[in-house]
Design an enzyme around this catalytic site. Sequence first.
Site, PDB file in Angstrom:
ATOM      1  N   GLU A  59       0.799  -1.228   0.000  1.00 15.55           N
ATOM      2  CA  GLU A  59       0.000   0.000   0.000  1.00 15.55           C
ATOM      3  C   GLU A  59       0.838   1.288   0.000  1.00 15.55           C
ATOM      4  OE1 GLU A  59      -2.910  -0.289   3.143  1.00 15.55           O
ATOM      5  OE2 GLU A  59      -3.949  -1.943   2.168  1.00 15.55           O
TER       6      GLU A  59
ATOM      7  N   GLU B  58      -6.000  -7.966  -0.338  1.00 12.35           N
ATOM      8  CA  GLU B  58      -6.638  -7.711   0.960  1.00 12.35           C
ATOM      9  C   GLU B  58      -8.087  -7.322   0.734  1.00 12.35           C
ATOM     10  OE1 GLU B  58      -4.911  -4.786   3.618  1.00 12.35           O
ATOM     11  OE2 GLU B  58      -2.913  -5.628   3.327  1.00 12.35           O
TER      12      GLU B  58
HETATM   13  O1  IFM Z   1      -4.755  -3.338   8.863  1.00 15.24           O
HETATM   14  C1  IFM Z   1      -4.615  -2.739   7.610  1.00 15.24           C
HETATM   15  C2  IFM Z   1      -3.430  -3.313   6.889  1.00 15.24           C
HETATM   16  O2  IFM Z   1      -2.256  -3.141   7.613  1.00 15.24           O
HETATM   17  C3  IFM Z   1      -3.266  -2.676   5.536  1.00 15.24           C
HETATM   18  N1  IFM Z   1      -4.494  -2.641   4.793  1.00 15.24           N
HETATM   19  C4  IFM Z   1      -5.685  -2.213   5.457  1.00 15.24           C
HETATM   20  C5  IFM Z   1      -5.856  -2.949   6.763  1.00 15.24           C
HETATM   21  C6  IFM Z   1      -7.149  -2.475   7.480  1.00 15.24           C
HETATM   22  O3  IFM Z   1      -7.083  -1.116   7.763  1.00 15.24           O
END
Ligand code: IFM
Length: 439
Positions: free
Chosen positions: A167, A350
Site C-alpha cells: 500500500e 486484501e
Molecule cells: O490493517 C490494515 C493493513 O495493515 C493494511 N491494509 C488495510 C488494513 C485495514 O485497515
Amino acid sequence: MLPKRSDFPPGFLFGAATSAYQIEGHAFGGAGSTHWDTFAATPGNVVRAENGARACDHYHRWGEDLDLLQGGNFDVYRFSTSWARVMPEGRGAVNPEGLDFYDRLVDGMLERGLKPALTLYHWELPSPLADLGGWRNRDIAGWFGDFAQVVAARLGDRLWSAAPINEPWCVGWLSHFLGHHAPGMRDIRATARAMHHVLLAHGTAIGVLRSAGVKNLGAVCNFEYAQPADASPEAAAAARLYDAYYNRFFISGLFRGEYPAELMPAFAPHLPEGWQDDFATIRAPLDWFGLNYYTRKLIGPTGGPWPAHGEVEGPLPKTDMGWEIYPEGLHHFLHMARDYSGELPLFVTENGMAAPDRLAAGTVHDADRIAYLAAHLAACRRAIAEGVPLHGYFCWSLLDNYEWSLGYDKRFGLVHVDFETLRRTPKASYHALAAALQR
Ligand code: IFM
C-alpha cells in the site's frame, strides 16, 4: 452465503493476509526500534498509545497460526518481514534470530501445504532510517534494495511470490500528508517525495529480487472508490482529484511511467529533481498485480488550500471502521487494474471488515463479516465472468491484530484474539470459509 471454491476457475487461489508489526510482537527476538514504536509512544497518535510490542505474540505462536491457515483450507499465506527484525539498524548488521524466525515460518508453511506470499515491507521502518529522513530520503531505495537482498538470499528459494511494499498510498499520503500513520508528518513536499521514493524503492527491490532468482514478483496497491458527494461539477472535480492521488498515482507510475496530469500543478514542484528519469527503474516488469480494497468515500469541495476537498458521510451500511460497504467498488477497480496491467494475473491481496465482534460461549457470530466477504467474492466472480484475469483472493485478516493508530479495538480477524490471554478462537466466518474452500 459464501460462494464455494468450485464456483471459481480451476486453480483460483484463496489466502489470508497479515503483517509483521501487527501480529508478531516486536519486543521479541532482537528486533530494532521502528518509527511505529516511537509514533505510538507520542501522546495523541494511537488509541491508548498501544503499540506492537506484544501484539498477537505470533513470534512464539506461529505454529498454531499456521495450523489455523491449514485448517481453514487456505492455499496461500500472505505475510510480511519486518525490516527492523531482519536488520535492527535498517542497514548493515543482520539479526540472525530474525532471519531464523522467517526461515522457520516459511518452512512451516511449506510443511502445511501453504504457499508463502511475502511482502517485504508493511510499514515498520527502522528508527535509524527514520532519523535520516525515511521515505523522504532518496537513499532509501538503496537501503531497501539491500534489505531485499538479505531476505532473498535466505528465503528466496522457497517463496511462492514476493512483493516489495504494501500500500504505497499509506506509506506516502496517509503518513506524510494526513499524518495519521508514522511518521505522522503533514507536509506536501515530504508527501511528494515519499510517494515517489516508495516507487523507486519498489523498482529497485524488484531488480534485486529478480537478479537473486526470486520468482513471481508483484506490486500491491490499495484503492478506495471516490464518489462525488453530489451532482455538481465541483464535487466531480473533487472526486477526480482524490481518485488521482489515491487510486491512479502508483498504478500509473508502475505501468505507464507517468503520474496523473491533474496532480501535477500542485505536486510537481515538490517532487525530487529528475523524477522523470526514475521511471526506467520503477517500471521493472512484474508478474502479477495485487489490489487491496475495503470501501468507497463520498468526496466534495471544501475550499481552503489544495486539495480543497473532504469526505462527506455516506448513506450505506458501515463496518466498525465507519467505512461504507460498497462491493461495486472492487468490481470497478478490477476492471481499472486490467486497463493498466493488461493480461497480468490480478489478485485481491486484501479485503475484509472490522466488526464489533463479541466472544460468547466460545464462539463469535460474525454474520456481518460473512455477508461482507460473500458480497465482495460475488464482485470478483462478476469481474472474472467479464474476462478480468483475477487469479486469487486474500482475506484481511487471519487474526484480530494491531490496527495501527486505532490500536487493538478494531477486529478484522477471521480468528478472534483475546489480547489478555492471547487465546485464538475461530469465528463463524472462519468456519464458513473453511467449509466453502474444502477441496
Ligand atoms: O490493517 C490494515 C493493513 O495493515 C493494511 N491494509 C488495510 C488494513 C485495514 O485497515
